[in-house]
Motif scaffolding. Structure first.
Motif, PDB file in Angstrom:
ATOM      1  N   SER A  88      68.593  38.876 -47.786  1.00 54.70           N
ATOM      2  CA  SER A  88      68.992  40.153 -47.289  1.00 54.70           C
ATOM      3  C   SER A  88      68.520  40.931 -46.366  1.00 54.70           C
ATOM      4  CB  SER A  88      69.909  40.877 -47.899  1.00 54.70           C
ATOM      5  OG  SER A  88      70.394  42.344 -48.457  1.00 54.70           O
ATOM      6  N   PHE A  89      68.840  41.721 -45.584  1.00 53.89           N
ATOM      7  CA  PHE A  89      67.651  42.682 -44.384  1.00 53.89           C
ATOM      8  C   PHE A  89      67.842  43.344 -45.147  1.00 53.89           C
ATOM      9  CE2 PHE A  89      69.687  40.099 -40.797  1.00 53.89           C
ATOM     10  CZ  PHE A  89      68.526  39.900 -39.834  1.00 53.89           C
ATOM     11  N   SER A  90      68.564  44.217 -45.852  1.00 56.26           N
ATOM     12  CA  SER A  90      67.920  45.616 -47.375  1.00 56.26           C
ATOM     13  C   SER A  90      67.378  45.541 -47.831  1.00 56.26           C
ATOM     14  CB  SER A  90      69.526  46.468 -47.278  1.00 56.26           C
ATOM     15  OG  SER A  90      70.685  45.443 -47.810  1.00 56.26           O
ATOM     16  N   GLN A  91      67.123  44.220 -48.255  1.00 61.16           N
ATOM     17  CA  GLN A  91      66.794  43.968 -49.679  1.00 61.16           C
ATOM     18  C   GLN A  91      65.052  43.799 -49.087  1.00 61.16           C
ATOM     19  OE1 GLN A  91      67.131  40.265 -51.839  1.00 61.16           O
ATOM     20  NE2 GLN A  91      65.896  40.649 -53.623  1.00 61.16           N
ATOM     21  N   ILE A  92      64.903  42.657 -48.019  1.00 63.17           N
ATOM     22  CA  ILE A  92      63.644  42.797 -47.830  1.00 63.17           C
ATOM     23  C   ILE A  92      62.913  43.821 -46.964  1.00 63.17           C
ATOM     24  CG2 ILE A  92      64.028  41.826 -45.261  1.00 63.17           C
ATOM     25  CD1 ILE A  92      61.201  40.149 -46.954  1.00 63.17           C
ATOM     26  N   LEU A  93      63.444  44.426 -46.503  1.00 70.97           N
ATOM     27  CA  LEU A  93      62.871  45.725 -45.658  1.00 70.97           C
ATOM     28  C   LEU A  93      62.840  46.767 -47.137  1.00 70.97           C
ATOM     29  CD1 LEU A  93      65.822  46.733 -42.785  1.00 70.97           C
ATOM     30  CD2 LEU A  93      62.916  45.453 -42.912  1.00 70.97           C
TER      31      LEU A  93
END
Length: 232
Positions: A88-93
């Motif tokens: 997910s975007f939140s995980q990578i960020l």
């Protein structure tokens, strides 16, 4: 809370940290391309850590077919590659932000080679922990969470009272504050509940659905803390 840096002087550029962040982001961009073409599910299910596949291959190699060790060795690559995949975007960020803030200082005190070895070893050990804890799980486990947790554990063991420059979002206003490093020990686990935001479409059953995926990060924290304790 959004950490943005610390006040610890660096005497060399965190080259390994730059490379780790760059590789993670590059692979995530590749994941986006694969999602657009409908190939992401195949890619993640082949290269993510799937405990049932690994435990099954090991059982087959030990008791039925010694030649299956080739499969075990091949599947072991996922313990490393899976660290560089994100769902997910939140995980990578979230992972890259913590890696940027806490990793660069750790690389400065450990040195480039030791830091890289520590990062990879922590990720592999947490991956093995997940396999042992839930050997029948058929859902891929991906992300640098275990390695980042180890970095956080090592940092807090060494610099628990260091103030972290932090931005506190309040509606549309961002308030700069300083927060002791040990506070992020608790915030790290709290933010895990938000890692489903901006999830990629990964058929057939998604990723990281096991509760052990999150609890294994406790292992990462202890790995980091123990490692730094031994370095004293």
């Amino acid at each position: 809370m959004i950490p943005i840096g610390d006040r610890i002087r660096s005497y060399s550029k965190p080259i390994i940290n730059y490379w780790l962040i760059g590789i993670n982001i590059a692979i995530f961009l590749w994941e986006l391309k694969l999602e657009f073409s409908g190939e992401l599910g195949y890619f993640i299910n082949n290269w993510g850590v799937i405990p049932a596949q690994m435990s099954g291959a090991i059982t087959n190699a030990l008791f039925f077919n010694p030649a299956a060790w080739i499969v075990v060795i091949w599947r072991s690559i996922s313990l490393i590659l899976g660290m560089f995949l994100h769902g997910s975007f939140s995980q990578i960020l979230g992972n890259m932000l913590f890696l940027w803030v806490f990793g660069k200082t750790l690389e400065n005190i450990l040195g480039h080679r030791s830091y890289l070895g520590f990062y990879l070893a922590a990720g592999i050990i947490t991956g093995v922990t997940q396999i042992i804890a839930d050997p029948n799980l058929t859902v891929p486990l991906i992300g640098a969470n275990g390695a980042i947790a180890a970095i956080l554990g090592a940092y807090i063991m060494k610099f628990s009272q260091t103030k972290i420059d932090t931005i506190l979002p309040l509606l549309i206003v961002y308030i700069p504050i300083e927060v002791p490093a040990f506070v992020y020990l608790f915030w790290w686990f709290m933010q895990q509940s938000f890692y489903g935001i901006g999830s990629l479409n990964i058929p057939p059953s998604g990723v990281n659905s096991s509760n052990m995926f999150y609890w294994s990060q406790v292992v990462g924290l202890f790995i980091g803390a123990a490692f730094m304790r031994l370095k004293r």
